[in-house]
Design a protein around this motif. Structure first.
Motif, PDB file in Angstrom:
ATOM      1  N   ASN A  28     -32.956   1.226  52.376  1.00 51.74           N
ATOM      2  CA  ASN A  28     -33.649   0.474  53.426  1.00 51.74           C
ATOM      3  C   ASN A  28     -33.858  -0.959  52.935  1.00 51.74           C
ATOM      4  O   ASN A  28     -34.954  -1.355  52.579  1.00 51.74           O
ATOM      5  N   GLY A  29     -32.784  -1.722  52.876  1.00 51.76           N
ATOM      6  CA  GLY A  29     -32.858  -3.086  52.360  1.00 51.76           C
ATOM      7  C   GLY A  29     -32.851  -3.096  50.845  1.00 51.76           C
ATOM      8  O   GLY A  29     -33.122  -2.091  50.198  1.00 51.76           O
ATOM      9  N   GLU A  30     -32.556  -4.246  50.280  1.00 51.45           N
ATOM     10  CA  GLU A  30     -32.448  -4.369  48.821  1.00 51.45           C
ATOM     11  C   GLU A  30     -33.803  -4.342  48.116  1.00 51.45           C
ATOM     12  O   GLU A  30     -33.900  -3.952  46.970  1.00 51.45           O
ATOM     13  N   ALA A  31     -34.863  -4.766  48.795  1.00 51.68           N
ATOM     14  CA  ALA A  31     -36.175  -4.882  48.157  1.00 51.68           C
ATOM     15  C   ALA A  31     -36.903  -3.551  48.027  1.00 51.68           C
ATOM     16  O   ALA A  31     -37.836  -3.428  47.242  1.00 51.68           O
ATOM     17  N   HIS A  32     -36.487  -2.546  48.787  1.00 46.05           N
ATOM     18  CA  HIS A  32     -37.204  -1.272  48.788  1.00 46.05           C
ATOM     19  C   HIS A  32     -36.548  -0.256  47.860  1.00 46.05           C
ATOM     20  O   HIS A  32     -35.337  -0.273  47.667  1.00 46.05           O
ATOM     21  N   PRO A  33     -37.349   0.680  47.313  1.00 43.00           N
ATOM     22  CA  PRO A  33     -36.765   1.732  46.465  1.00 43.00           C
ATOM     23  C   PRO A  33     -35.856   2.659  47.284  1.00 43.00           C
ATOM     24  O   PRO A  33     -36.078   2.875  48.471  1.00 43.00           O
ATOM     25  N   LYS A  34     -34.859   3.178  46.608  1.00 42.72           N
ATOM     26  CA  LYS A  34     -33.921   4.108  47.243  1.00 42.72           C
ATOM     27  C   LYS A  34     -34.471   5.529  47.128  1.00 42.72           C
ATOM     28  O   LYS A  34     -35.102   5.866  46.137  1.00 42.72           O
ATOM     29  N   ILE A  35     -34.202   6.337  48.136  1.00 43.43           N
ATOM     30  CA  ILE A  35     -34.714   7.706  48.180  1.00 43.43           C
ATOM     31  C   ILE A  35     -33.539   8.664  48.347  1.00 43.43           C
ATOM     32  O   ILE A  35     -32.649   8.424  49.161  1.00 43.43           O
ATOM     33  N   LYS A  36     -33.561   9.740  47.572  1.00 42.34           N
ATOM     34  CA  LYS A  36     -32.534  10.769  47.677  1.00 42.34           C
ATOM     35  C   LYS A  36     -33.106  11.957  48.451  1.00 42.34           C
ATOM     36  O   LYS A  36     -34.178  12.460  48.115  1.00 42.34           O
ATOM     37  N   LYS A  95     -46.486   0.975  51.925  1.00 46.69           N
ATOM     38  CA  LYS A  95     -47.346   1.629  50.942  1.00 46.69           C
ATOM     39  C   LYS A  95     -46.591   1.992  49.656  1.00 46.69           C
ATOM     40  O   LYS A  95     -46.932   2.956  48.981  1.00 46.69           O
ATOM     41  N   ILE A  96     -45.563   1.222  49.325  1.00 47.36           N
ATOM     42  CA  ILE A  96     -44.796   1.459  48.095  1.00 47.36           C
ATOM     43  C   ILE A  96     -45.731   1.385  46.890  1.00 47.36           C
ATOM     44  O   ILE A  96     -46.558   0.492  46.797  1.00 47.36           O
ATOM     45  N   GLY A  97     -45.591   2.346  45.979  1.00 49.50           N
ATOM     46  CA  GLY A  97     -46.418   2.367  44.772  1.00 49.50           C
ATOM     47  C   GLY A  97     -47.705   3.161  44.924  1.00 49.50           C
ATOM     48  O   GLY A  97     -48.460   3.289  43.969  1.00 49.50           O
ATOM     49  N   THR A  98     -47.967   3.699  46.114  1.00 46.66           N
ATOM     50  CA  THR A  98     -49.157   4.522  46.309  1.00 46.66           C
ATOM     51  C   THR A  98     -48.720   5.949  46.630  1.00 46.66           C
ATOM     52  O   THR A  98     -47.549   6.195  46.913  1.00 46.66           O
ATOM     53  N   LYS A  99     -49.673   6.862  46.631  1.00 45.21           N
ATOM     54  CA  LYS A  99     -49.329   8.246  46.956  1.00 45.21           C
ATOM     55  C   LYS A  99     -49.024   8.417  48.442  1.00 45.21           C
ATOM     56  O   LYS A  99     -48.528   9.460  48.855  1.00 45.21           O
TER      57      LYS A  99
END
Length: 110
Positions: A28-36, A95-99
């Motif tokens: 989801n864009g380059e700035a966001h973490p990738k999810i498998k 909310k990246i980095g939070t639960k």
């Protein structure tokens, strides 16, 4: 050549995983973490992305570029992912980095 995908999209922000033998890598864009997205749920994707579709198939992966024209056409702030484990996950990129970044939205949507 077949253009069969391991997922289908629903509505404006839902991805449904539909093929057990391929895992999805959500980009989801380059700035966001990738999810498998696996048959057992969601995990962070820390590996290098496959260079092309053939390499992805060899690694049992399909890359889903959320912002590409054939998916949603823009980077999303909120995504819902229905995984093969019978759960729908809510991914909130604000909310990246939070639960609350990835959480179960609906248990047993089937």
């Amino acid at each position: 050549m077949s253009t069969e995908r391991a997922f289908i999209k629903s509505g404006r922000n839902t991805i449904i995983h539909k093929e057990k033998k391929l895992d999805l890598v959500i980009v989801n864009g380059e700035a966001h973490p990738k999810i498998k997205v696996t048959a057992n749920g969601l995990v962070p994707f820390k590996e290098e992305l496959p260079r092309n579709r053939r390499e992805g198939k060899e690694r049992y992966l399909e890359v889903v570029q959320v912002a590409s024209a054939d998916v949603f056409g823009e980077v999303k702030r909120l995504l819902f992912i229905q995984a093969l484990d019978g759960r729908e996950y809510k991914v909130d990129y604000s909310k990246i980095g939070t639960k609350l970044f990835v959480r179960i939205h609906q248990d047993s949507y089937l």
